[in-house]
Design an enzyme around this catalytic site. Structure first.
Site, PDB file in Angstrom:
ATOM      1  CG  ASP A   1      -2.130   0.884   1.004  1.00  0.00           C
ATOM      2  OD1 ASP A   1      -3.144   0.682   1.678  1.00  0.00           O
ATOM      3  OD2 ASP A   1      -2.041   1.779   0.133  1.00  0.00           O
TER       4      ASP A   1
HETATM    5  C1  GLC Z   1      -4.273   4.454  -0.284  1.00  0.00           C
HETATM    6  C2  GLC Z   1      -5.156   3.261  -0.012  1.00  0.00           C
HETATM    7  C3  GLC Z   1      -5.163   2.262  -1.132  1.00  0.00           C
HETATM    8  C4  GLC Z   1      -4.941   3.005  -2.441  1.00  0.00           C
HETATM    9  C5  GLC Z   1      -3.532   3.527  -2.414  1.00  0.00           C
HETATM   10  C6  GLC Z   1      -3.248   4.402  -3.647  1.00  0.00           C
HETATM   11  O1  GLC Z   1      -3.736   4.952   0.883  1.00  0.00           O
HETATM   12  O2  GLC Z   1      -4.992   2.569   1.216  1.00  0.00           O
HETATM   13  O3  GLC Z   1      -6.436   1.596  -1.125  1.00  0.00           O
HETATM   14  O4  GLC Z   1      -5.125   2.129  -3.547  1.00  0.00           O
HETATM   15  O5  GLC Z   1      -3.236   4.266  -1.226  1.00  0.00           O
HETATM   16  O6  GLC Z   1      -4.019   5.556  -3.597  1.00  0.00           O
END
Ligand code: GLC
Length: 653
Positions: free
Chosen positions: A227
């Site tokens: 993430d």
């Molecule tokens: C965010 C989220 C994830 C998302 C990623 C890119 O913090 O937790 O679901 O796809 O970062 O934006």
């Protein structure tokens, strides 16, 4: 694949390390020297997030906002999720996106989680089946997905540092199952490792769950992406099997040093590079020059998806409304509905059709009063008075209320399950002014309804996407027959929820003391009455079930068939739900668990036979001594249920 091996042999150590982190927020690194291009990823689960590109065409980068996962889950319709995936895949091709960062299949441990709107269910079987259908839909277009957030990312509070402390059986039976189902049924191109720790180790550094479980046990063939900002130890992430750290970081040198000083074996780095290169290869292969997507057609799709998902919670016969009736639409959400949640999944929609605009475009005689401030949920005395006056001067009142954006979003959890105070007071006042009142709800997670006895009907619209107003009006006036069923329990009050005593945790320790008793698994076993049970939803017609027939097809497998008849006067859709109830077993288990569901359409008087295949996993529990799935030789009851609380037909095997 062989040229990937060859490329690996030609990459310098620095280039290899560079491949394992992003070029920016949305691109992987290219290696021009060797003709390796970048791949582009973008959010999110219910639409293409286009407002993050630095590209000058962002003004045209509008995307269709489909109903959020909490809404589409209520459709219980695998085929629909596949179709939604196909459409999102087409949009990705048109915008040059190679991987769509969804679906989110985290289990809803508590109604308070700020991202519940982005996830499907409290039930792992439903979440897994719908997630797999969505992934297969997107990937059928040559576009990848990212199954997230792996795993036990069940709250937003301290999400970067909190550790989900979960016993092995609970992890296996509840929080891992949906990921396992999607990997086995759809092979997502990527899995996204979550922010949180599991039992003390960050997901991006958790070799057991990334390598042993995800890859070796389940056969995952794709790439693990962190993430965003979820990697805290670059060499450790590589060693654990997190192949790509996003977004860009200036820590590639740590990997170079670790390889040079022997802390990190170069073959571990090579393995990650291989997966990055394979992802890029698949991305390039999937691209379509001048691919098109038809936004108008997609808007109509979004309306159809919402129509198939909205849940009629209560109806004392007031619905459907007559088109000749003089109706008052009350509440800002009637004019501008809340269509999605806040955070990374938020997209810039192409257009919004609210109920008011659509009803008037259909020539319906609908008056309007704003009643409250859409953003704050508060009502001035003037707004309040105007709402009551509008209700009084109409034959029927439809009051649109719900949670404003400021009460649920990524990065924060709700503090309670209440609607804004003014909304609750409006229900009382409007029902007082006009007993012929319908409440329409917009909320991304369960809310308390202290006024539930007052309105004559309640329609749950959740966060139903940019065309939700079309679905609402068609259902309210009978052009469509509602067929959604709740994919989560609505407890009467927050304190009834099994995680209530422990949710959020203490500091960075979040102990999942309720174990496997999540959602209806708790309420039904404990016989705690809920406001509306998992699987609940009304229709404008009635269905009758008969001839349940269950027979064993193997040592621990069975087949069940049941007949369903539409005994009402209008066409309708029914969600046939099959639960397995353990009998005479020694293990502690929920009284029943969903193990099959089918959504069928029946004309008036029509009968269909629905068939379910149950494999051994439908009967199994996770044995912590043997570290594997076991089926006890006790007995089981196959139950066809109207919802998690109401058994219609049952047969022992
Ligand atoms: C965010 C989220 C994830 C998302 C990623 C890119 O913090 O937790 O679901 O796809 O970062 O934006």
């Amino acid at each position: 694949m062989d040229n990937i091996k060859k490329l690996i042999s030609e990459l310098t150590l620095e280039e290899k390390a560079g491949l394992t982190s992003g070029k920016d927020a949305w691109l992987t690194k290219a290696v021009e020297r060797l003709g390796i291009p970048s791949a582009r990823v973008s959010d999110g689960p219910h639409g293409l997030r286009a407002d993050d590109y630095s590209r000058d065409d962002r003004a045209t980068m509008l995307a269709v906002c489909f109903p959020t996962a909490v809404t589409t889950a209520a459709s219980f319709d695998k085929k629909m999720l596949y179709e939604m995936g196909e459409e999102l895949g087409r949009e990705c091709l048109a915008y040059g996106v190679d991987v769509l960062l969804g679906p989110g299949v985290n289990i809803k441990r508590s109604p308070l989680c700020g991202r519940n709107f982005e996830y499907f269910s409290e039930d792992p079987h439903l979440a897994g089946e719908l997630g797999a259908a969505f992934v297969n839909g997107v990937q059928s277009q040559g576009v990848g997905t990212s199954l997230k957030h792996y795993f036990a990312n069940s709250q937003e509070t301290r999400r970067f540092t909190s550790s989900s402390e979960i016993d092995e059986r609970t992890a296996r039976e509840i929080y891992l199952t949906a990921f396992e189902t999607v990997v086995k049924k759809a092979q997502p191109w990527t899995v996204m490792a979550s922010y949180n720790k599991v039992n003390g180790t960050h997901s991006t550094a958790n070799k057991y769950y990334l390598d042993e479980v995800l890859r070796n046990e389940w056969g995952f063939e794709g790439l693990v992406v962190s993430d965003w900002c979820a990697t805290h130890d670059r060499p450790g992430a590589i060693a654990a099997g997190t192949d790509l750290t996003m977004p860009a970081e200036d820590t590639d040198h740590l990997i170079v040093e670790a390889v040079k000083n022997g802390a990190l074996p170069e073959e571990a780095l090579d393995r990650c590079c291989e997966r990055v290169l394979r992802l890029v290869e698949r991305a390039v292969a999937g691209r379509r020059a001048n691919a098109e997507c038809d936004k108008k057609a997609a808007h109509a799709l979004a309306a159809r998806f919402a129509e198939n998902s909205l849940v009629l919670l209560k109806n004392d016969g007031i619905l459907p409304l007559k088109k000749s009736a003089k109706v008052a639409f009350i509440g800002a959400f009637a004019d501008r509905p809340r269509i999605q949640g806040g955070g990374s999944s938020h997209i810039v929609e192409t257009e919004i059709t609210g109920a008011l605009g659509y009803a008037r475009a259909q020539g319906l005689d609908v008056s309007y009063a704003e009643a409250y401030d859409r953003e704050t949920g508060e009502a001035t005395p003037e707004q309040f008075a105007e709402a009551v006056k509008a209700a009084k001067s109409a034959e029927k009142a439809v009051l649109f209320i719900g949670l404003p954006d400021c009460m649920e979003y990524e990065g924060g959890d709700r503090q309670h399950m209440r609607l804004p105070d003014a909304h609750n007071r409006l229900v009382e006042a409007v029902c007082e002014a006009n007993p012929e009142t319908v409440v329409v709800l917009h909320n991304g997670s369960p809310v308390e309804m202290p006024w539930i006895e007052k309105p004559k009907a309640v329609l749950e619209s959740y966060l139903g996407g940019q065309a939700v107003g079309i679905a609402q009006v068609r259902i309210l006036f009978g052009d469509a027959n509602p067929s959604g069923r709740l994919a989560e329990s609505f407890p009467k009050k927050l304190e009834d929820n099994s995680s209530y005593l422990y949710y959020i945790g203490e500091g960075d320790r979040v102990t999942y003391n309720e174990g496997i008793f999540v959602g209806y698994r708790y309420y039904e076993t404990k016989k705690t009455e809920v406001l509306f049970p998992f699987g609940w939803g009304l229709s404008y017609t009635d269905f009758e079930y008969s001839d349940l027939d269950v027979k064993k097809t193997g040592e621990h497998s069975a087949e069940a068939t049941v007949n369903v008849k539409n005994v009402g006067g209008v066409k309708g859709r029914e969600v046939v739900q099959l639960y397995v109830a353990p009998e005479k077993v020694k293990m502690i288990r929920p009284v029943r668990e969903l193990k099959g569901f089918e959504k069928i359409e029946l004309g008036p008087g029509e009968t269909k036979t629905v068939k379910f295949e149950l494999d051994s996993r439908a009967f199994a529990y996770w044995d912590v001594e043997k570290h594997g799935w076991e089926v006890e030789d006790g007995g089981f009851e196959i139950q066809i249920c109207k919802n998690a609380s109401e058994v219609i037909l049952k047969q022992k095997i």
